[in-house]
Scaffold this motif. Sequence first.
Motif, PDB file in Angstrom:
ATOM      1  N   VAL A  39       0.848  -1.200   0.000  1.00  0.00           N
ATOM      2  CA  VAL A  39       0.000   0.000   0.000  1.00  0.00           C
ATOM      3  C   VAL A  39       0.882   1.248   0.000  1.00  0.00           C
ATOM      4  O   VAL A  39       1.844   1.339   0.767  1.00  0.00           O
ATOM      5  N   TYR A  63      -2.032  -2.240  -3.777  1.00  0.00           N
ATOM      6  CA  TYR A  63      -3.265  -1.512  -3.467  1.00  0.00           C
ATOM      7  C   TYR A  63      -2.937  -0.030  -3.325  1.00  0.00           C
ATOM      8  O   TYR A  63      -2.688   0.453  -2.216  1.00  0.00           O
ATOM      9  N   CYS A  65      -3.265   3.652  -2.538  1.00  0.00           N
ATOM     10  CA  CYS A  65      -4.204   4.341  -1.648  1.00  0.00           C
ATOM     11  C   CYS A  65      -3.507   5.525  -0.995  1.00  0.00           C
ATOM     12  O   CYS A  65      -2.359   5.411  -0.571  1.00  0.00           O
ATOM     13  N   LEU A  76     -10.238   0.600   0.885  1.00  0.00           N
ATOM     14  CA  LEU A  76      -9.110  -0.343   0.884  1.00  0.00           C
ATOM     15  C   LEU A  76      -9.395  -1.522   1.821  1.00  0.00           C
ATOM     16  O   LEU A  76      -9.204  -2.689   1.450  1.00  0.00           O
ATOM     17  N   GLN A  79     -11.926  -3.896   0.337  1.00  0.00           N
ATOM     18  CA  GLN A  79     -11.365  -4.682  -0.768  1.00  0.00           C
ATOM     19  C   GLN A  79     -10.429  -5.783  -0.254  1.00  0.00           C
ATOM     20  O   GLN A  79     -10.506  -6.942  -0.673  1.00  0.00           O
TER      21      GLN A  79
END
Length: 268
Positions: A39, A63, A65, A76, A79
């Motif tokens: 992330v 991911y 973000c 997030l 998901q």
Amino acid sequence: MRRALALPGRTVLVTGASSGIGEATARAVAARGATVLLVARRADELDRVRAEIEAAGGRASSYPCDLTDLDAIDTLVAQVLAEHGAVDVLVNNAGRSIRRSLALSYDRFHDVERSMAINFFGPVRLTLGLLPAMREQRLGHVVNVLTWGVQMKAPKFSAYIASKTALDSWSRVAARETWGDNVTFTNMRFSLVRTAMSAPTEAYAGRGASPEQAAARVVRAIERRPPNVNTVAGNIGELLNLVAPRLADRLFHRFDRMFPDSKAARGR
Ligand SMILES: NC(=O)c1ccc[n+]([C@@H]2O[C@H](COP(=O)([O-])OP(=O)(O)OC[C@H]3O[C@@H](n4cnc5c(N)ncnc54)[C@H](OP(=O)(O)O)[C@@H]3O)[C@@H](O)[C@H]2O)c1
């Protein structure tokens, strides 16, 4: 003392995985057989790290973000939980350091707001999102990448250290509530690490641990789950602040005058 946490087969979410300590940590946990969820904001850098981990035989997903956007964090979390079930280990590493004296900060309240947004509100929102599933499965560990400044109270870092101390304290309290569910926290009070974050401060040039050395300490903290990981210097600073606070003020004031604001902090 809790049982050690073995990394093979675990799901580990690392924030700030696009560079520095987070990138090195992501590689290290993947090399130990964990699936790593990467992330950060820069999707291209996350994809580079993911591709390199996969090329080395590991498992990773990206991911992208912005962790200062609380709604984006909720998306997030939804998901990640839908795709992986519970996250076993969360490494709250993404952060922002600001080294700027008070004299340059009177009209910069936004330094305090920015520090709190990424170093405290973001990680707490993410942790709150992932904790219920950890507690449900009765296994979880949260590592916070903090600074020895929480012990030292180093001058020129008021906004940064306050935000890191907030996460340190929040997590110590949370740990006491989640202990019975086998969910634990480690606060890592790191000293200097040579990354993009420390680079703008001329006084730090060439000093500190490598990101790989820092990552090795994070891996140990995941496996052993201690409440704190400190440095000797940090412990000495903390003790001095406790037993001789005025002497500590005088000594740190002297340091403060020896090491001026960087060009970056002066806006040059
Ligand atoms: N370097 C040191 O001397 C030192 C010492 C003690 C503690 N620390 C702590 O170590 C942690 C990692 O820093 P580092 O030294 O490895 O520096 P770094 O290489 O600059 O890494 C910072 C990471 O945080 C991510 N990040 C920043 N803002 C974000 C946001 N709004 N949303 C999502 N991700 C964000 C960055 O990714 P994107 O830009 O792609 O978003 C990057 O991956 C920080 O929490 C820092 O406070 C560093």
